[in-house]
Design an enzyme around this catalytic site. Structure first.
Site, PDB file in Angstrom:
ATOM      1  N   GLN A   1      16.739  -1.419  -5.265  1.00 41.07           N
ATOM      2  CA  GLN A   1      16.419  -2.696  -4.629  1.00 41.07           C
ATOM      3  C   GLN A   1      15.676  -3.625  -5.582  1.00 41.07           C
ATOM      4  OE1 GLN A   1      14.068  -1.253  -1.349  1.00 41.07           O
ATOM      5  NE2 GLN A   1      12.917   0.075  -2.716  1.00 41.07           N
TER       6      GLN A   1
ATOM      7  N   GLY B   1      16.419  10.341   1.952  1.00 39.71           N
ATOM      8  CA  GLY B   1      15.831  10.920   3.148  1.00 39.71           C
ATOM      9  C   GLY B   1      16.810  11.676   4.016  1.00 39.71           C
TER      10      GLY B   1
ATOM     11  N   ASP C   1       9.698   5.732   8.015  1.00 37.80           N
ATOM     12  CA  ASP C   1       8.965   4.548   7.557  1.00 37.80           C
ATOM     13  C   ASP C   1       9.889   3.470   6.998  1.00 37.80           C
ATOM     14  OD1 ASP C   1       6.623   3.106   7.109  1.00 37.80           O
ATOM     15  OD2 ASP C   1       6.377   3.873   5.081  1.00 37.80           O
TER      16      ASP C   1
END
Length: 286
Positions: A31, A138, A155
């Site tokens: 990102q 994840g 999160d």
């Protein structure tokens, strides 16, 4: 000349913040990462053009993400945080001495390093000896977990890009399997005010409601979130977030907070009518 940062919420709505200085700009494998200094909110972390948090209001998000499940689960020992590379959630978790293991699964190592440099108060939570950081995807990490954790915290805040897999039916099913028999999952439910965001909220609630026997939603006011309004999801195998809330037990801890209180815990689950309608409509779908 005034410098402004604008985050587009809809074609007709933007969040604009006067900017004093750009402190960092870089691109990781995952990102675009930017840190800005603003007069109103202090330092803000921006990922792919979206505000992740600011110095001024991140305490709301972190406290509501952590204290709600910790005040309900009677004996948590192991917590898994999916995402959490900034360390804010970990920092609040470390306030609880009964926690023996806090695992952070964050794919973006550059994000962690940027937060260590520019948000050291939050990132300090990552240095607790109970914390282990796994630089992994994840969803892939969860596939290898079964009956491992008392609490799982997703999160990741946006179901787009490299975090899209953390908002799928597979992810919620794997989270259920990774939890112990009385485990709790907390996830970010987004902001339901704008149409596109409402659609994402509907999808999340429908999937979680199908995966867990107890699925509830609670709210908080976060100024830099879309419409200043944010929802959190509480999914559980056994415990109800209000009926099983240990109010007196939590108050005896005498933890310092800036947003969360025992009274607010109950009130946070009292949602506006339009939000209740959205959730009830999705609960009726199979």
């Amino acid at each position: 000349m005034d410098l402004w940062f604008s985050e587009v919420h809809t074609p007709d709505v933007k969040l604009s913040l006067r900017t004093a200085k750009q402190l960092y700009a870089g691109k990781s494998e995952w990102q675009d990462i930017e840190v800005l200094d603003t007069p109103a909110f202090g330092k803000i972390l921006i990922l792919n053009g979206h505000v992740l948090f600011s110095d001024a209001d991140d305490f709301v998000y972190n406290e509501m993400t952590v204290h709600v499940p910790m005040a309900v689960h009677p004996n948590p020992k192991k917590v898994l945080v999916i995402g959490g590379g900034d360390g804010g959630v970990a920092q609040v978790l470390t306030l609880y001495p009964e926690l023996e293991q806090i695992d952070i699964v964050e794919p973006d190592e550059m994000l962690v390093e940027v937060c260590r440099e520019y948000f050291p108060d939050f990132a300090a939570g990552l240095d607790d000896p109970r914390v282990t950081i796994y630089y992994q995807n994840g969803l892939r990490f969860l596939r290898n977990c079964e009956d491992d954790y008392d609490i799982i915290i997703n999160d990741a805040t946006d179901p787009f890009g490299h975090t899209e897999g953390l908002f799928t039916k597979e992810f919620y099913g794997n989270s259920y399997r990774a939890l112990k028999e009385d485990g709790i999952m907390i996830y970010q439910h987004g902001s339901p005010f704008f149409d596109e965001d409402e659609s994402a909220c509907r999808s999340m609630h429908r999937k979680v409601n199908q995966a867990f026997p107890i699925s509830r939603v609670y709210q908080a006011h976060i100024p830099t979130s879309p419409a200043g309004y944010w929802l959190f999801g509480f999914a559980s195998k056994k415990y109800h977030p209000v009926k099983d809330f240990d109010k007196e037990g939590w108050k005896k801890r005498q933890l310092f907070t800036e947003y969360y209180t025992a009274n607010l815990h109950v009130g946070a689950f009292m949602l506006p009518k339009y939000v209740e309608d959205i959730l009830e409509e999705e609960e009726g779908k199979k």
